[in-house]
Scaffold this active site. Structure first.
Site, PDB file in Angstrom:
ATOM      1  N   LYS A  52       0.859  -1.163   0.015  1.00 39.68           N
ATOM      2  CA  LYS A  52       0.076   0.131   0.015  1.00 39.68           C
ATOM      3  C   LYS A  52       0.900   1.310  -0.019  1.00 39.68           C
ATOM      4  O   LYS A  52       0.525   2.106  -0.729  1.00 39.68           O
ATOM      5  CB  LYS A  52      -0.956  -0.061   1.125  1.00 39.68           C
ATOM      6  CG  LYS A  52      -2.089  -0.922   0.940  1.00 39.68           C
ATOM      7  CD  LYS A  52      -2.869  -1.167   2.082  1.00 39.68           C
ATOM      8  CE  LYS A  52      -3.981  -2.219   1.977  1.00 39.68           C
ATOM      9  NZ  LYS A  52      -4.676  -2.632   3.366  1.00 39.68           N
ATOM     10  N   LYS A  88      -3.110 -10.582 -10.457  1.00 36.90           N
ATOM     11  CA  LYS A  88      -4.464 -11.052  -9.668  1.00 36.90           C
ATOM     12  C   LYS A  88      -5.409 -10.089  -9.671  1.00 36.90           C
ATOM     13  O   LYS A  88      -5.026  -8.852 -10.154  1.00 36.90           O
ATOM     14  CB  LYS A  88      -3.729 -10.681  -8.370  1.00 36.90           C
ATOM     15  CG  LYS A  88      -4.810 -10.988  -7.244  1.00 36.90           C
ATOM     16  CD  LYS A  88      -4.263 -10.426  -5.647  1.00 36.90           C
ATOM     17  CE  LYS A  88      -5.459  -9.922  -5.073  1.00 36.90           C
ATOM     18  NZ  LYS A  88      -5.595  -9.054  -4.151  1.00 36.90           N
ATOM     19  N   LYS A  90      -9.133  -4.562  -7.305  1.00 34.09           N
ATOM     20  CA  LYS A  90      -9.696  -3.350  -7.679  1.00 34.09           C
ATOM     21  C   LYS A  90      -8.644  -2.065  -7.796  1.00 34.09           C
ATOM     22  O   LYS A  90      -8.794  -1.188  -8.604  1.00 34.09           O
ATOM     23  CB  LYS A  90     -10.957  -2.664  -6.913  1.00 34.09           C
ATOM     24  CG  LYS A  90     -10.519  -2.784  -5.407  1.00 34.09           C
ATOM     25  CD  LYS A  90     -11.571  -2.092  -4.525  1.00 34.09           C
ATOM     26  CE  LYS A  90     -11.272  -2.282  -3.247  1.00 34.09           C
ATOM     27  NZ  LYS A  90     -11.370  -3.919  -2.703  1.00 34.09           N
TER      28      LYS A  90
HETATM   29  P1  ADP Z   1      -9.001  -6.007  -3.561  1.00 32.56           P
HETATM   30  O1  ADP Z   1      -7.765  -6.590  -4.106  1.00 32.56           O
HETATM   31  O2  ADP Z   1      -9.839  -5.811  -5.035  1.00 32.56           O
HETATM   32  O3  ADP Z   1      -8.790  -4.669  -3.002  1.00 32.56           O
HETATM   33  P2  ADP Z   1      -9.943  -6.994  -1.290  1.00 32.56           P
HETATM   34  O4  ADP Z   1      -8.076  -6.988  -0.750  1.00 32.56           O
HETATM   35  O5  ADP Z   1     -10.595  -6.141  -0.641  1.00 32.56           O
HETATM   36  O6  ADP Z   1      -9.798  -7.176  -2.716  1.00 32.56           O
HETATM   37  O7  ADP Z   1     -10.124  -8.672  -0.808  1.00 32.56           O
HETATM   38  C1  ADP Z   1     -11.302  -9.043  -0.066  1.00 32.56           C
HETATM   39  C2  ADP Z   1     -11.175 -10.442  -0.172  1.00 32.56           C
HETATM   40  O8  ADP Z   1     -11.406 -11.123  -1.254  1.00 32.56           O
HETATM   41  C3  ADP Z   1     -10.028 -11.085   0.643  1.00 32.56           C
HETATM   42  O9  ADP Z   1     -10.294 -12.239   1.448  1.00 32.56           O
HETATM   43  C4  ADP Z   1      -9.218 -11.357  -0.503  1.00 32.56           C
HETATM   44  O10 ADP Z   1      -8.174 -12.384  -0.173  1.00 32.56           O
HETATM   45  C5  ADP Z   1     -10.367 -11.757  -1.463  1.00 32.56           C
HETATM   46  N1  ADP Z   1      -9.742 -11.839  -2.904  1.00 32.56           N
HETATM   47  C6  ADP Z   1      -9.460 -10.409  -3.662  1.00 32.56           C
HETATM   48  N2  ADP Z   1      -9.033 -10.496  -4.729  1.00 32.56           N
HETATM   49  C7  ADP Z   1      -8.795 -11.981  -4.886  1.00 32.56           C
HETATM   50  C8  ADP Z   1      -8.398 -12.615  -5.998  1.00 32.56           C
HETATM   51  N3  ADP Z   1      -8.084 -12.128  -7.165  1.00 32.56           N
HETATM   52  N4  ADP Z   1      -8.125 -14.197  -5.952  1.00 32.56           N
HETATM   53  C9  ADP Z   1      -8.735 -14.751  -4.836  1.00 32.56           C
HETATM   54  N5  ADP Z   1      -9.170 -13.833  -3.587  1.00 32.56           N
HETATM   55  C10 ADP Z   1      -9.312 -12.737  -3.604  1.00 32.56           C
END
Ligand code: ADP
Ligand code: TRP
Length: 319
Positions: free
Chosen positions: A110, A189, A192
């Site tokens: 971050k 991966k 967002k």
């Molecule tokens: P982002 O990466 O979009 O900000 P978050 O960090 O808010 O997503 O993730 C929320 C949940 O969804 C967490 O448990 C995270 O591990 C899961 N998650 C997010 N992106 C993925 C992905 N590409 N593959 C598997 N799990 C994911």
């Protein structure tokens, strides 16, 4: 068995969230005693816009209820409705070595992306540990990017138990291998923060546009293709039944089957799977009093469970 997970309300939910965290949590709600919360305190580490935070919190609630969260089985609540979690965060902070937090990838990533290095962002894993430990959770379904935070939680719990006596259960992460990392339309991966998502509740036109953007290689139409290295197939197989998956593998290896065909097949499986959820979401959006009631009832039950652990922890440290 107590199952717990949380998700930050910091933007629209996408297929990575769905397969990595939502679906495993929703499946586990049939197997045990489930808690799921909207981590709005955590979202405050990056979202400083009250109207947006309220809207995103409501959207996450609608998304989960639409996708099958059953409030009779799962205690569903907003993190901020259980302020006890902050007192526990403080108690846990007193046994958390700085080095443990300094090693967290999520914090370092971050900062590398230009997010301000405020104290809450740094202390984020301690609040997450309190979220998990305060409900005496056994299993925590999350995507692989959260694995390190679970390790931090376990370290903090062991250290606290060691110094003050057995107060906390030691939780286990639940990370199904095939959905540990869902790829985005560019093959990285899905996240967002990378602008590569396929959102759960975009308009059909937007969904189609995202799927058509999935990056593929330049193997000509008539030649056989390798499903194992293809981003379209990686997403298709998450939705597909055994037969559909085998059929698609045969299409790839047979040749004369283009990536455009595979994208259409993916779009049609996506639409079939999410159409019922979309209808349910619209219904819920017209009944916000019901949604609020679910969250408040969830919070009352969660608070009751949280205060039992907090009392134990206070007594253990001498308060
Ligand atoms: P982002 O990466 O979009 O900000 P978050 O960090 O808010 O997503 O993730 C929320 C949940 O969804 C967490 O448990 C995270 O591990 C899961 N998650 C997010 N992106 C993925 C992905 N590409 N593959 C598997 N799990 C994911
Ligand atoms: N850090 C998690 C994420 O970004 C959200 C979260 C907060 C969480 N507290 C939790 C997940 C407790 C599981 C358990 O996705």
């Amino acid at each position: 068995m107590r199952i717990l997970s949380g998700i930050q309300p910091s933007g629209k939910l996408h297929l990575g969230n769905y397969f990595g965290m939502m679906r495993p949590s929703l499946e586990l709600q049939k197997k045990g005693d489930a808690f799921l919360f909207i981590a709005n305190y955590h979202a405050l580490t990056t979202v400083h816009n009250s109207a947006q935070l309220r809207q995103d919190t409501l959207d996450v609630a609608l998304d989960f209820l639409a996708c099958g969260l059953d409030p009779r089985r799962t205690i569903f609540f907003r993190q901020s409705d259980v302020p006890e979690v902050h007192e526990l965060t403080w108690l846990l902070s007193t046994v958390t070595p700085m080095g443990l937090l300094e090693r967290c990838h999520s914090y370092k990533d971050k900062i590398a992306r230009g997010i301000a290095a405020n104290h809450a962002l740094f202390a984020y894993p301690v609040l997450m540990a309190a979220d998990i430990l305060i409900y005496q959770s056994d299993i925590v379904p999350v995507g692989r990017d959260q694995k390190q935070h679970l390790e931090v939680t376990r370290d903090i719990a062991l250290k606290f138990n060691n110094e003050f006596g057995e107060v906390f259960k030691i939780p286990e992460p639940f990370i199904p291998e095939e959905v540990a990392v869902v790829p985005g339309v560019d093959g990285q991966k899905m996240s967002k923060s990378y602008g590569n998502t396929i959102d759960l509740f975009a308009t059909p036109k937007e969904t189609k546009a995202s799927i058509m953007r999935i990056v593929t290689d330049s193997t000509p139409l008539e030649e056989p293709k390798n499903p194992a290295t293809c981003n379209v197939f990686a997403l298709y197989k998450l939705f597909a039944s055994e037969e559909q998956r085998a059929g698609m593998e045969a299409n790839y290896s047979g040749g004369n089957y283009g990536y455009g065909h595979a994208k259409k097949a993916l779009l049609s499986l996506f639409s079939e799977s999410f159409e019922p959820f979309r209808a349910k979401r619209e219904e819920l959006a017209n009944n916000l009093d019901y949604v609020e009631e679910v969250l408040q009832q969830g919070a009352a039950k969660a608070r009751a469970a949280a205060s039992v652990t907090l009392d134990k922890a206070r007594a253990a440290v001498g308060l």
